[in-house]
Motif scaffolding. Structure first.
Motif, mmCIF file in Angstrom:
data_model
loop_
_atom_site.group_PDB
_atom_site.id
_atom_site.type_symbol
_atom_site.label_atom_id
_atom_site.label_comp_id
_atom_site.label_asym_id
_atom_site.label_seq_id
_atom_site.Cartn_x
_atom_site.Cartn_y
_atom_site.Cartn_z
ATOM 1 N N GLU A 86 0.866 -1.173 0.000
ATOM 2 C CA GLU A 86 0.000 0.000 0.000
ATOM 3 C C GLU A 86 0.909 1.231 0.000
ATOM 4 O O GLU A 86 1.920 1.256 0.715
ATOM 5 C CB GLU A 86 -0.898 0.039 1.238
ATOM 6 N N THR A 87 0.553 2.223 -0.780
ATOM 7 C CA THR A 87 1.396 3.414 -0.872
ATOM 8 C C THR A 87 0.594 4.681 -0.629
ATOM 9 O O THR A 87 -0.606 4.752 -0.917
ATOM 10 C CB THR A 87 2.073 3.522 -2.250
ATOM 11 N N THR A 89 1.095 8.642 -1.698
ATOM 12 C CA THR A 89 1.876 9.489 -2.590
ATOM 13 C C THR A 89 1.580 10.943 -2.300
ATOM 14 O O THR A 89 0.420 11.374 -2.353
ATOM 15 C CB THR A 89 1.561 9.169 -4.062
ATOM 16 N N PRO A 114 -9.551 -2.965 -5.300
ATOM 17 C CA PRO A 114 -8.613 -1.844 -5.260
ATOM 18 C C PRO A 114 -9.335 -0.518 -5.085
ATOM 19 O O PRO A 114 -10.495 -0.370 -5.498
ATOM 20 C CB PRO A 114 -7.916 -1.927 -6.624
ATOM 21 N N GLU A 115 -8.663 0.442 -4.493
ATOM 22 C CA GLU A 115 -9.239 1.779 -4.362
ATOM 23 C C GLU A 115 -8.137 2.816 -4.308
ATOM 24 O O GLU A 115 -7.006 2.542 -3.868
ATOM 25 C CB GLU A 115 -10.141 1.888 -3.126
ATOM 26 N N THR A 116 -8.480 4.010 -4.763
ATOM 27 C CA THR A 116 -7.602 5.176 -4.673
ATOM 28 C C THR A 116 -8.371 6.276 -3.976
ATOM 29 O O THR A 116 -9.512 6.579 -4.347
ATOM 30 C CB THR A 116 -7.160 5.640 -6.070
ATOM 31 N N GLN A 118 -7.930 10.249 -2.715
ATOM 32 C CA GLN A 118 -7.055 11.413 -2.937
ATOM 33 C C GLN A 118 -7.727 12.676 -2.435
ATOM 34 O O GLN A 118 -8.943 12.842 -2.544
ATOM 35 C CB GLN A 118 -6.749 11.548 -4.426
ATOM 36 N N ARG A 271 -2.365 10.884 -1.962
ATOM 37 C CA ARG A 271 -3.134 9.817 -2.610
ATOM 38 C C ARG A 271 -2.782 8.477 -1.978
ATOM 39 O O ARG A 271 -1.615 8.088 -1.910
ATOM 40 C CB ARG A 271 -2.810 9.760 -4.105
ATOM 41 N N LEU A 272 -3.809 7.784 -1.502
ATOM 42 C CA LEU A 272 -3.630 6.434 -0.951
ATOM 43 C C LEU A 272 -4.075 5.418 -1.990
ATOM 44 O O LEU A 272 -5.177 5.505 -2.529
ATOM 45 C CB LEU A 272 -4.468 6.268 0.318
ATOM 46 N N ASP A 273 -3.200 4.455 -2.268
ATOM 47 C CA ASP A 273 -3.537 3.340 -3.155
ATOM 48 C C ASP A 273 -3.443 2.038 -2.355
ATOM 49 O O ASP A 273 -2.388 1.725 -1.789
ATOM 50 C CB ASP A 273 -2.573 3.285 -4.344
ATOM 51 N N ARG A 274 -4.531 1.281 -2.351
ATOM 52 C CA ARG A 274 -4.552 0.004 -1.632
ATOM 53 C C ARG A 274 -5.628 -0.885 -2.240
ATOM 54 O O ARG A 274 -6.452 -0.432 -3.050
ATOM 55 C CB ARG A 274 -4.826 0.204 -0.141
ATOM 56 N N ALA A 275 -5.623 -2.146 -1.850
ATOM 57 C CA ALA A 275 -6.674 -3.089 -2.242
ATOM 58 C C ALA A 275 -7.036 -3.920 -1.022
ATOM 59 O O ALA A 275 -6.177 -4.218 -0.183
ATOM 60 C CB ALA A 275 -6.203 -3.981 -3.385
#
Length: 537
Positions: A86-87, A89, A114-116, A118, A271-275
Motif C-alpha cells: 500500500e502506498t 503518494t 482496489p481503491e484510490t 485522494q 493519494r492512498l492506493d490500496r486493495a
C-alpha cells in the motif's frame, strides 16, 4: 488435635470471602496453555476458551444470558490487505512515495477490491472536537472532502481520561466535519511511548468490524475512508512548504501541557492506493447472570466483564509464535469466574449481576462495543460496569488506580472498599498511555453507563514503588509478547486479594439503595448520557 479437626480449624480460620488462589491459578494456566493457541478471535483456541468459561458459569449456577444459551455470537467482517503493498503518494509538482509499514501504518478498507483515495491536506492541530469543553480544533477550517493531518494524543494539560477519550474520537470528529481521511503525526511523547518498530510491523495485519444481526455494517465503521499514522519522515514531508515545520509543531506541544497549535492548509495532495479483501468470521461473548435477590431491584443489572481473547499465533523473532496472554487477560477471566463463584455462594446481591467474557478486545474493543449496541438486556436496566483487565499480578499491590472513578458516584464505592481493605488509591501514573480508552469498559461509557476499570497501582504492600517497577518491566518486555506466559512470577495471593476487592465493589454497587450516577457537569455524563439524572459531586 486430630487431622480432621485440624483441617476443619484451618477452614474456619480462612477468610470467608477470600478467593481461591488455586482456582485462579488453574483457570489462568488452562486459558494461557499453548494448546489454546493464544485465543485469537475467531479461531479454535478462543472457542475452546469460550466453552470452558461457559462450563464454569454453568457449574457455579449462573443463568445463561446470551442470545444462544451462554453465547452472544457475533459476525465480524475481516478486512485484509490484498495488494503487494500500500502506498501514500505526496504530490507537490514532484511526487514522493511512502510505503505502508516502513513509513506509515494504514489498515485495509471496508469495500472489497482496489481503491484510490485522494485529497488536499489540512493541518487541524490535535483534531479535537468537544463543544462542552469549548474545544474546537476545526474552527475556521474547511476540511470537507479533504485529508486532515493531526497531532497524536491530546494536550497533557487536559484531564487524562477526558484527553484519552477525545484522542480516541479523532476519526469521528474528522468524519463529522466532512473529511475523507486522517493522518496522525506523532508527538515526541508518543514516539517515546511506542517506537516505530512496535507499529510498523503490524501495519498490514487484518482489521475487523462487527456486523449487525441483519448483516449490515455499522455506519461509523465507514464514515471516514481511511485513518493512518505517519513516521517522522512522512510527517516532516507533509509540512514542507507550510507556515510552520513539523519539528516546530512538535516542539510547541512538548514545551507546554496546554499547547494547542492552530490549524492551516498544507501544500499539495495526498493519494492512498490500496486493495482490500473481505471475509467473515464469528466469535462469541460468553454471558451469564446471577439473578438478584430483591424483587424491587433484581431487574437492574451490574456488569462485571473481562476479555477472553488475545493475539493468537503470529511470527516472532524468538521463534515462539504463540501469544499466550497469561496476564493479558487469562488472569482477568480467571478472576471473573471466581468472582461469580464468590457472589453466588454467599448472600445473593440485591441487583442482578451479569458476567461477560468478551471477545475482540485486542482488535478494538469489538465484543464490548457489540454488546453495548446490542445488549442482551435492555440498556436502561444496566446500572454500571466493572472491568477486569490485566492487573499486574507479579507484585503484592498496596494501591489501585481506578480509571473512571472520578466521573460518577462509583468513585465513592471504590474509596470505601479500598479503605476497608487497607489499599491506597493512586492517581494515573502514566497518562500518556491513555489507558482509560483501551479496555472494554470504555464502550459502556460511550453507551452512557457509569463504568470503571481498576488496575493494580504503583505502590506495593510495604509502601514502596515495587508494583510500579513490576508494571514497567512487564510493559517493556512481556506486554503483547509471547513471553506473557506462565513462566512469569505470579503472586496468586495478590490475585485473590484483587478478586476480593472487585467482588466487594460489585456487591456494594449491587446492594446500594440507589444506582450509580454520573456527576453533574462531568464530561462523560454530559456527552454520553445528557438526559439522565446526575448527582452533585
Amino acid at each position: 488435635m486430630s487431622r480432621s479437626l485440624l483441617a476443619a480449624a484451618l477452614i474456619v480460620a480462612a477468610p470467608a470471602s477470600a478467593a481461591d488462589t488455586r482456582a485462579i491459578e488453574a483457570h489462568t494456566r488452562f486459558l494461557s496453555d499453548d494448546r489454546l493457541e493464544g485465543r485469537g478471535m475467531g479461531v479454535r483456541g478462543h472457542e475452546i476458551a469460550a466453552a470452558y468459561i461457559a462450563s464454569q458459569f454453568a457449574a457455579i449456577g449462573l443463568t445463561p444470558a446470551g442470545t444462544d444459551g451462554w453465547m452472544q455470537r457475533i459476525t465480524f467482517q475481516r478486512r485484509s490487505q490484498a495488494a503487494e503493498r500500500e502506498t501514500l503518494t505526496l504530490a507537490r509538482g514532484a511526487e514522493a512515495v511512502f510505503v505502508n509499514g516502513p513509513d506509515l501504518a494504514v489498515g485495509p478498507g471496508t469495500a472489497a477490491g482496489p481503491e484510490t483515495i485522494q485529497g488536499s491536506l489540512v493541518f487541524v492541530g490535535f483534531g479535537l472536537d468537544a463543544p462542552t469543553l469549548g474545544i474546537d480544533d476545526y474552527a475556521g477550517l474547511d476540511v470537507r472532502g479533504k485529508i486532515v493531518v493531526a497531532i497524536s494524543g491530546a494536550p497533557l494539560g487536559l484531564d487524562s481520561e477526558v484527553g484519552a477519550s477525545l484522542a480516541a474520537s479523532k476519526s469521528e470528529a474528522a468524519a463529522k466535519r466532512g473529511a475523507i481521511g486522517l493522518v496522525q503525526v506523532r508527538s515526541a511523547a508518543d514516539v517515546v511511548r511506542r517506537p516505530w518498530d512496535k507499529i510498523g510491523p503490524g501495519a498490514r495485519r487484518p482489521a475487523f468490524n462487527w456486523l449487525n444481526p441483519d448483516g449490515s455494517i455499522d455506519p461509523s465503521a465507514t464514515a471516514l475512508r481511511f485513518a493512518a499514522t505517519a513516521n517522522d519522515r512522512l510527517a516532516t514531508a507533509l509540512f514542507d512548504g507550510a507556515p510552520t515545520t513539523f519539528a516546530a509543531v512538535r516542539a510547541e506541544v512538548s514545551a507546554s501541557p496546554i499547547a494547542r497549535p492552530k490549524g492551516f492548509a498544507l501544500a499539495g495532495t495526498l493519494r492512498l492506493d490500496r486493495a482490500t479483501s473481505l471475509d467473515r468470521i464469528t466469535s462469541p461473548n460468553v454471558i451469564g447472570v446471577l439473578p438478584g435477590s430483591k424483587p424491587v431491584l433484581r431487574d437492574e443489572v451490574v456488569l462485571l466483564t473481562a476479555h477472553a481473547d488475545h493475539l493468537g499465533i503470529r511470527p516472532h523473532p524468538s521463534g515462539d509464535t504463540i501469544y499466550n496472554g497469561a496476564q493479558d487477560n487469562a488472569t482477568g477471566v480467571a478472576m471473573l469466574i471466581e468472582a461469580a463463584r464468590d457472589l453466588a455462594a454467599g448472600k445473593r446481591p440485591a441487583r442482578s449481576v451479569m458476567f461477560i467474557a468478551t471477545t475482540g478486545e485486542e482488535v478494538g474493543l469489538q465484543g464490548a462495543d457489540y454488546f453495548a449496541r446490542h445488549p442482551t438486556v435492555a440498556l436502561p436496566r444496566i446500572v454500571s460496569e466493572v472491568d477486569l483487565d490485566m492487573p499486574i499480578l507479579t507484585c503484592s499491590f498496596g494501591s489501585i488506580v481506578p480509571y473512571g472513578a472520578s466521573h460518577s458516584t462509583m468513585g465513592r464505592d471504590v474509596a470505601a472498599v479500598a479503605a476497608k481493605m487497607g489499599v491506597k488509591i493512586s492517581p494515573d501514573p502514566q497518562p500518556i498511555e491513555a489507558i482509560f480508552t483501551r479496555s472494554d469498559h470504555y464502550r459502556l461509557v460511550r453507551a452512557g453507563i457509569p463504568a470503571l476499570f481498576i488496575k493494580t497501582g504503583p505502590l506495593d504492600d510495604r509502601g514502596g514503588n515495587g508494583c510500579g517497577a513490576a508494571d514497567k518491566a512487564f510493559r517493556a518486555t512481556q506486554y503483547h509478547e509471547p513471553s506473557d506466559d506462565m513462566s512469569l512470577p505470579f503472586d496468586w495471593q495478590a490475585a485473590a486479594r484483587f478478586t476480593d476487592l472487585n467482588v466487594a465493589l460489585t456487591r456494594r454497587i449491587a446492594d446500594a439503595k440507589h444506582r450509580p450516577r454520573w456527576y453533574a457537569g462531568d464530561f462523560f455524563g454530559e456527552t454520553f448520557a445528557p438526559g439522565v439524572a446526575k448527582a452533585m459531586k
